[in-house]
Scaffold this motif. Structure first.
Motif, PDB file in Angstrom:
ATOM      1  N   UNK A  27     -45.457  69.028  12.599  1.00 14.94           N
ATOM      2  CA  UNK A  27     -45.801  68.436  11.310  1.00 14.94           C
ATOM      3  C   UNK A  27     -47.119  69.040  10.837  1.00 14.94           C
ATOM      4  N   UNK A  28     -47.084  69.670   9.664  1.00 11.53           N
ATOM      5  CA  UNK A  28     -48.292  70.263   9.111  1.00 11.53           C
ATOM      6  C   UNK A  28     -49.256  69.170   8.681  1.00 11.53           C
ATOM      7  N   UNK A  29     -50.505  69.534   8.414  1.00 11.66           N
ATOM      8  CA  UNK A  29     -51.496  68.547   7.991  1.00 11.66           C
ATOM      9  C   UNK A  29     -51.164  67.964   6.614  1.00 11.66           C
ATOM     10  N   UNK A  30     -50.291  68.616   5.839  1.00  7.23           N
ATOM     11  CA  UNK A  30     -49.886  68.062   4.548  1.00  7.23           C
ATOM     12  C   UNK A  30     -48.550  67.330   4.623  1.00  7.23           C
ATOM     13  N   UNK A  31     -48.013  67.194   5.865  1.00  7.40           N
ATOM     14  CA  UNK A  31     -46.839  66.367   6.080  1.00  7.40           C
ATOM     15  C   UNK A  31     -45.503  67.075   6.148  1.00  7.40           C
ATOM     16  N   UNK A  32     -45.471  68.376   5.985  1.00  2.00           N
ATOM     17  CA  UNK A  32     -44.213  69.120   6.060  1.00  2.00           C
ATOM     18  C   UNK A  32     -43.756  69.200   7.516  1.00  2.00           C
ATOM     19  N   UNK A  33     -42.478  68.925   7.753  1.00  2.00           N
ATOM     20  CA  UNK A  33     -41.892  69.026   9.088  1.00  2.00           C
ATOM     21  C   UNK A  33     -41.259  70.407   9.253  1.00  2.00           C
ATOM     22  N   UNK A  34     -41.627  71.101  10.327  1.00  2.00           N
ATOM     23  CA  UNK A  34     -41.035  72.404  10.643  1.00  2.00           C
ATOM     24  C   UNK A  34     -40.253  72.256  11.935  1.00  2.00           C
ATOM     25  N   UNK A  35     -38.966  72.525  11.885  1.00  2.00           N
ATOM     26  CA  UNK A  35     -38.125  72.467  13.085  1.00  2.00           C
ATOM     27  C   UNK A  35     -38.462  73.644  13.996  1.00  2.00           C
ATOM     28  N   UNK A  36     -38.197  73.470  15.276  1.00  2.00           N
ATOM     29  CA  UNK A  36     -38.559  74.497  16.252  1.00  2.00           C
ATOM     30  C   UNK A  36     -37.932  75.852  15.954  1.00  2.00           C
ATOM     31  N   UNK A  37     -36.718  75.868  15.407  1.00  2.00           N
ATOM     32  CA  UNK A  37     -36.066  77.153  15.163  1.00  2.00           C
ATOM     33  C   UNK A  37     -36.673  77.905  13.979  1.00  2.00           C
TER      34      UNK A  37
END
Length: 136
Positions: free
Chosen positions: A60-70
Motif C-alpha cells: 500500500x503506497x503512502x497515498x493509499x494505492x494497493x499494488x499486488x505482488x505481481x
C-alpha cells in the motif's frame, strides 16, 4: 545492451524462479518477495540494478494505492539496495554504474555481452541481500 541482458542475464534470473518482464522482475517464496529492477541513466550509456524485499501479500503506497505482488517493483519501495559493477556503494556517481557508453582500447568481442556477464558475477551479492531477514 537490453538485448544482451535479455539473452545472458535474464536466463540466470529465470533459473532462480524470477518472473516478470524487462526491466522489472520478482520472485515470491515463503511469503517473501524478492524484487529486481534495472534503472538506466536518463542520459543513456549506463545502468544500475535495484533490489528490494517485501513480506506482505500486497503493498500500500503512502497515498493509499494497493499494488499486488505481481505488479510490485523495486522502485515502489523506499528500502532498496543498488548493485554496482565493482563496489557496494556509488563512489563516483554515475561513473560507478554499469557503463556501456565508453569505447575500450584493445577491446575484443561484444562489450554488451561482457557487461551482461559482469552482472551475473554480482548475483552472489544480490542473493545475500534477498536472503536477509526483513525488519519492517
Amino acid at each position: 545492451m537490453i538485448k544482451s541482458l535479455k539473452e545472458i542475464f535474464i536466463p540466470e534470473l529465470r533459473n532462480r524462479s524470477f518472473k516478470g518482464s524487462f526491466p522489472h522482475f520478482r520472485k515470491t517464496e515463503n511469503g517473501k518477495t524478492n524484487l529486481l529492477t534495472f534503472q538506466f541513466d536518463r542520459n543513456g550509456g549506463g545502468f544500475i540494478i535495484e533490489l528490494a524485499n517485501w513480506n506482505e501479500p500486497e503493498f500500500k503506497t503512502h497515498w493509499g494505492k494497493i499494488i499486488k505482488l505481481n505488479k510490485l517493483t523495486a522502485h515502489d519501495l523506499n528500502e532498496r539496495q543498488r548493485i554496482y559493477p565493482n563496489t557496494l556503494t556509488e563512489e563516483n556517481g554515475k561513473d560507478s554504474w554499469f557503463r556501456y557508453d565508453r569505447k575500450r582500447i584493445l577491446s575484443f568481442g561484444n562489450d554488451y555481452d561482457k557487461l551482461s556477464k559482469r552482472v551475473i558475477e554480482r548475483i552472489p551479492i544480490m542473493e545475500k541481500y534477498w536472503n536477509e531477514i526483513l525488519t519492517e
